[in-house]
Write a protein that holds these residues in place. Structure first.
Motif, short mmCIF file in Angstrom:
data_model
loop_
_atom_site.label_atom_id
_atom_site.label_comp_id
_atom_site.label_asym_id
_atom_site.label_seq_id
_atom_site.Cartn_x
_atom_site.Cartn_y
_atom_site.Cartn_z
N GLN A 113 0.83 -1.20 0.00
CA GLN A 113 0.00 0.00 0.00
C GLN A 113 0.87 1.25 0.00
O GLN A 113 0.57 2.21 -0.71
CB GLN A 113 -0.94 0.02 1.20
N LYS A 114 1.94 1.22 0.75
CA LYS A 114 2.84 2.37 0.79
C LYS A 114 3.41 2.65 -0.60
O LYS A 114 3.47 3.79 -1.04
CB LYS A 114 3.98 2.11 1.79
N ARG A 115 3.80 1.59 -1.29
CA ARG A 115 4.32 1.77 -2.66
C ARG A 115 3.23 2.27 -3.60
O ARG A 115 3.47 3.16 -4.42
CB ARG A 115 4.88 0.45 -3.19
N LEU A 116 2.04 1.69 -3.52
CA LEU A 116 0.93 2.11 -4.38
C LEU A 116 0.59 3.58 -4.15
O LEU A 116 0.41 4.35 -5.10
CB LEU A 116 -0.30 1.24 -4.15
N ASP A 117 0.48 3.97 -2.87
CA ASP A 117 0.13 5.35 -2.55
C ASP A 117 1.22 6.33 -2.95
O ASP A 117 0.94 7.51 -3.17
CB ASP A 117 -0.16 5.48 -1.05
N GLY A 118 2.45 5.85 -3.07
CA GLY A 118 3.56 6.72 -3.45
C GLY A 118 3.80 6.83 -4.94
O GLY A 118 4.65 7.60 -5.37
N MET A 119 3.05 6.06 -5.72
CA MET A 119 3.25 6.11 -7.17
C MET A 119 2.81 7.47 -7.73
O MET A 119 1.74 7.96 -7.38
CB MET A 119 2.45 5.02 -7.88
N PRO A 120 3.62 8.04 -8.57
CA PRO A 120 3.21 9.32 -9.18
C PRO A 120 2.06 9.11 -10.15
O PRO A 120 1.91 8.04 -10.75
CB PRO A 120 4.47 9.79 -9.90
N LYS A 121 1.26 10.16 -10.30
CA LYS A 121 0.18 10.10 -11.28
C LYS A 121 0.78 10.13 -12.68
O LYS A 121 1.83 10.74 -12.89
CB LYS A 121 -0.75 11.30 -11.10
N PRO A 122 0.12 9.48 -13.62
CA PRO A 122 0.63 9.53 -15.00
C PRO A 122 0.69 10.98 -15.52
O PRO A 122 -0.16 11.80 -15.18
CB PRO A 122 -0.40 8.72 -15.79
N THR A 123 1.70 11.25 -16.31
CA THR A 123 1.82 12.55 -16.95
C THR A 123 2.05 12.36 -18.45
O THR A 123 2.48 11.31 -18.89
CB THR A 123 3.00 13.38 -16.37
N ALA A 124 1.73 13.40 -19.19
CA ALA A 124 1.97 13.42 -20.63
C ALA A 124 2.46 14.81 -21.00
O ALA A 124 2.11 15.80 -20.35
CB ALA A 124 0.68 13.11 -21.39
N THR A 125 3.30 14.87 -22.01
CA THR A 125 3.79 16.17 -22.46
C THR A 125 3.39 16.40 -23.91
O THR A 125 3.23 15.47 -24.69
CB THR A 125 5.32 16.27 -22.34
N LEU A 126 3.24 17.66 -24.23
CA LEU A 126 3.00 18.11 -25.60
C LEU A 126 4.11 19.10 -25.92
O LEU A 126 4.26 20.11 -25.21
CB LEU A 126 1.63 18.78 -25.72
N THR A 127 4.90 18.79 -26.92
CA THR A 127 6.01 19.65 -27.30
C THR A 127 5.62 20.43 -28.54
O THR A 127 5.21 19.85 -29.55
CB THR A 127 7.27 18.79 -27.58
N MET A 128 5.76 21.74 -28.45
CA MET A 128 5.41 22.62 -29.57
C MET A 128 6.67 23.36 -30.00
O MET A 128 7.42 23.87 -29.18
CB MET A 128 4.34 23.64 -29.14
N TYR A 129 6.89 23.38 -31.31
CA TYR A 129 8.06 24.05 -31.89
C TYR A 129 7.61 25.31 -32.62
O TYR A 129 6.67 25.25 -33.42
CB TYR A 129 8.75 23.12 -32.90
N ASP A 130 8.30 26.43 -32.37
CA ASP A 130 7.93 27.64 -33.10
C ASP A 130 8.55 27.67 -34.49
O ASP A 130 8.21 28.52 -35.30
CB ASP A 130 8.27 28.91 -32.31
N ASP A 131 9.43 26.70 -34.78
CA ASP A 131 10.03 26.59 -36.10
C ASP A 131 10.25 25.11 -36.42
O ASP A 131 11.16 24.48 -35.87
CB ASP A 131 11.37 27.34 -36.12
N PRO A 132 9.42 24.53 -37.29
CA PRO A 132 9.55 23.11 -37.60
C PRO A 132 10.92 22.73 -38.18
O PRO A 132 11.38 21.61 -38.01
CB PRO A 132 8.45 22.85 -38.63
#
Length: 176
Positions: A11-30
């Motif tokens: 339970q300690k390990r489960l409660d300590g797991m980080p929430k999933p994250t996602a990133t979106l990368t945007m380029y101002d010059d392709p």
């Protein structure tokens, strides 16, 4: 070890797991992104060639390949710096299930949304979810503006980053 102790550790390990994250990368010059990707491929190929070189390879050939690899990595370093200067990364995090369900209930689907197979009113739910899931503090107003004014592909990617992380699994139901 008792089952209570075993569970407490899990339970300690489960409660300590980080929430999933996602990133979106945007380029101002392709073109900057393209130069970075090309430099990355070149450096990776140079590393593969060096790794595949027999130990008894000609000394001059090895020296030439070493120089090519160093040059490729120098180019990659420069391309990475240029990419980073022309990049904005947005980060989204999964909400707790109750929080997501509250948002869904707040924005029920219209007939049009239901016909599109959605369980929520996209025009109001999407900006709210994007802003709420943003770890960067994106305001709801900006999320709504981005969905309306960014190119179709970019606005779809914005939505997919915020919505997709809500559905990301950290589980495996396989035999194990």
């Amino acid at each position: 070890m008792s089952s209570t102790t075993t569970w407490a550790a899990k339970q300690k390990r489960l409660d300590g797991m980080p929430k999933p994250t996602a990133t979106l990368t945007m380029y101002d010059d392709p073109a900057v992104r393209d130069r970075y990707q090309a430099a990355k491929r070149t450096a990776d190929r140079a590393d593969e060639v060096l790794a595949g070189l027999p130990k008894d390879a000609d000394k001059d050939a090895r020296a030439l390949l070493d120089k090519e690899a160093r040059d490729a990595h120098a180019e990659l370093e420069a391309a990475t710096a240029e990419r980073d200067a022309h990049t904005v990364v947005l980060t989204f995090q999964a909400l707790e299930r109750g929080q997501l369900e509250e948002l869904l209930a707040k924005y029920p689907a219209t007939e049009e949304d239901e016909e599109a197979g959605r369980d929520y009113h996209f025009d109001t739910f999407a900006p709210e979810l994007i802003a709420t899931a943003s770890t960067d503090g994106m305001p709801v107003e900006y999320a709504a503006q981005a969905l309306k004014t960014w190119s179709l592909g970019d606005s779809e990617d914005l939505w997919n980053a915020a919505w997709g992380v809500q559905r990301r699994k950290r589980t495996d139901l396989g035999k194990g």
